[in-house]
Design an enzyme around this catalytic site. Structure first.
Site, mmCIF file in Angstrom:
data_model
loop_
_atom_site.group_PDB
_atom_site.id
_atom_site.type_symbol
_atom_site.label_atom_id
_atom_site.label_comp_id
_atom_site.label_asym_id
_atom_site.label_seq_id
_atom_site.Cartn_x
_atom_site.Cartn_y
_atom_site.Cartn_z
ATOM 1 C CB VAL A 1 -0.950 0.066 1.197
ATOM 2 C CG1 VAL A 1 -2.001 -0.918 1.241
ATOM 3 C CG2 VAL A 1 -0.342 0.036 2.539
ATOM 4 C CE LYS A 2 4.128 2.445 4.162
ATOM 5 N NZ LYS A 2 3.539 1.451 4.725
ATOM 6 C CB THR A 3 4.671 6.321 -2.740
ATOM 7 O OG1 THR A 3 4.013 6.863 -1.296
ATOM 8 C CG2 THR A 3 4.583 7.325 -3.826
#
Ligand SMILES: *Cc1c(COP(=O)(O)O)cnc(C)c1O
Length: 405
Positions: A185-187
């Site tokens: 779910v990170k950039t």
């Protein structure tokens, strides 16, 4: 924020390169791998993009924090100062090494309050770990001055702020060590993965060895390598690095979309009397992964958050009552619920978290709502969301007045 919203040809190409050679490991098998070195290539490109000398990829952001701390020589009984508002990985990584987390208040930046940090320093303090939560940064200049004065390591957890800057430097590159997560779910995502950046050669060398059982990585025969220090296995796989390499090529595109979407939301919410925004330290630029705002009271904030959910506005977080990101939800930490015995140093030195006054943090967190900024939204969807958020929040703040008039 999540890079997985925009998977495409880039990731597929790099993954296929790895599948075609069949070498899923980042080390060795030179003849088989058709010159594909995804982890190594990622490290080189990431260090360059972050303006750092060195990058070490590992298996997760939590592993990055653990390896970074270990590389800086932090171990049993050493105290690491961290904020009350963060992800559980902060204290997990510290405690994994037998080191002792010291939790201190946050301020209107939603990250470490420098005054609280200075007050918490003891002869056992070795490291200050600011966590740039939800896209924006701690007061890094003040924290660096404190660290220099007391000879402490400044370790930035930039897992949620990839692409933000401070004083013209990418977040993560300002302190002695910076950590990133490439979880799903990170950039940008590797599926699972993490990275450490540093300009200190010794830390980079230590990280390289520690994350791979202490291997010195000298020569071409893995089995013949020696092990100068004890280590562990926090390696990233070549497949995960391949996905990340595809994502990294698009990082600046992702950041531009985030900024555009954030700006639409912020402009609309700015029109609501009573909405104020999280303080970004002077000289800092967010990565725009979240829009973080305050409402006038805790009661109104809870009411607005509930109303947003009921109106179908997804991905708005009220961290104050959330299980994973604020001390209120860390019952397992407060009561030291571990499966086996914890190191003596932790048992003896940890602060009594059930009776420590974190009312200053409560004041900010109780009034904070964060809206995730997605990169997959169309412009129309963002505009619609902005209008909806504005009207729901206005209603929550003012419907009471209207109905009593
Ligand atoms: C995601 C995250 C981590 C941990 O990363 P993982 O890759 O999930 O282990 C650490 N700190 C912060 C602030 C995070 O958001």
């Amino acid at each position: 924020m999540p890079g997985f919203e925009l998977f495409g040809e880039e990731e597929r190409k790099h993954v296929n390169d790895v599948m075609e050679s069949g070498v899923l490991m980042r080390y060795g098998f030179d003849g088989m791998r058709n010159s594909h070195w995804k982890a190594k290539t990622f490290e080189k490109a990431f260090a360059k993009r972050m303006g750092a000398e060195y990058c070490q990829l590992v298996s997760s952001g939590t592993a990055a924090l653990t390896v970074a701390l270990a590389s800086a020589g932090i171990g049993a009984g050493d105290e690491v100062i961290m904020p009350t508002f963060t992800f559980v990985a902060s204290f997990e990584s510290i405690m994994a090494l037998g080191a002792v987390p010291v939790l201190v208040d946050i301020d209107d930046t939603l990250t470490l309050d420098p005054k609280a940090v200075e007050a918490a320093i003891t002869p056992k303090t070795k490291c200050v770990m600011p966590v740039h939560m939800c896209g924006s940064m701690a007061r890094l200049k003040e924290l660096k001055a404190i660290c220099e004065k007391h000879d402490l390591i400044l370790l930035e957890d930039a897992c949620q702020a990839l692409g933000g800057t401070y004083d013209g430097k990418p977040l993560g590159s300002y302190g002695d060590l910076g950590c990133f997560s490439f979880d799903f779910v990170k950039t940008i995502t590797c599926g699972e993965g993490g990275g450490i950046i540093t300009n200190t050669k010794q830390f980079a060398l230590n990280a390289d060895q520690y994350q791979d059982h202490g291997h010195d990585h000298i020569g071409n025969d893995r089995g013949a390598e020696t092990h100068p220090h004890l280590g562990y296995n926090f390696r990233i796989s070549e497949l995960h690095a391949a996905v990340g390499l595809g994502q990294l090529e698009k990082l600046d595109t992702f950041l531009a979309i985030q900024k555009k979407n954030y700006t639409i939301l912020r402009n609309e919410l700015s029109k609501v009397d009573g909405v104020t925004f999280r303080t970004v330290p002077e000289g800092g630029e967010e990565n725009y992964s979240f829009l973080n705002f305050f409402l006038p009271t805790q009661e109104l904030t809870e009411k607005a958050h509930k109303a947003l959910g009921e109106a179908g506005v997804d991905a708005c977080f009220y961290w104050f009552k959330n299980n994973w990101h604020y001390i209120n939800g860390w019952e397992h930490l407060r009561h030291l619920k571990s499966m086996g015995n914890l190191p003596q140093e932790i048992q003896n030195q940890i602060q009594d978290l059930n009776n420590t006054n974190f009312s200053k943090s409560d004041l900010w967190m109780g009034r904070t709502i964060s809206s995730l900024v997605k990169i997959g939204w169309s412009e129309e969807q963002v505009k619609e969301r902005a209008l909806k958020m504005k009207s729901v929040i206005e209603n929550s703040l003012y419907s009471h007045h209207k109905s009593t008039l």
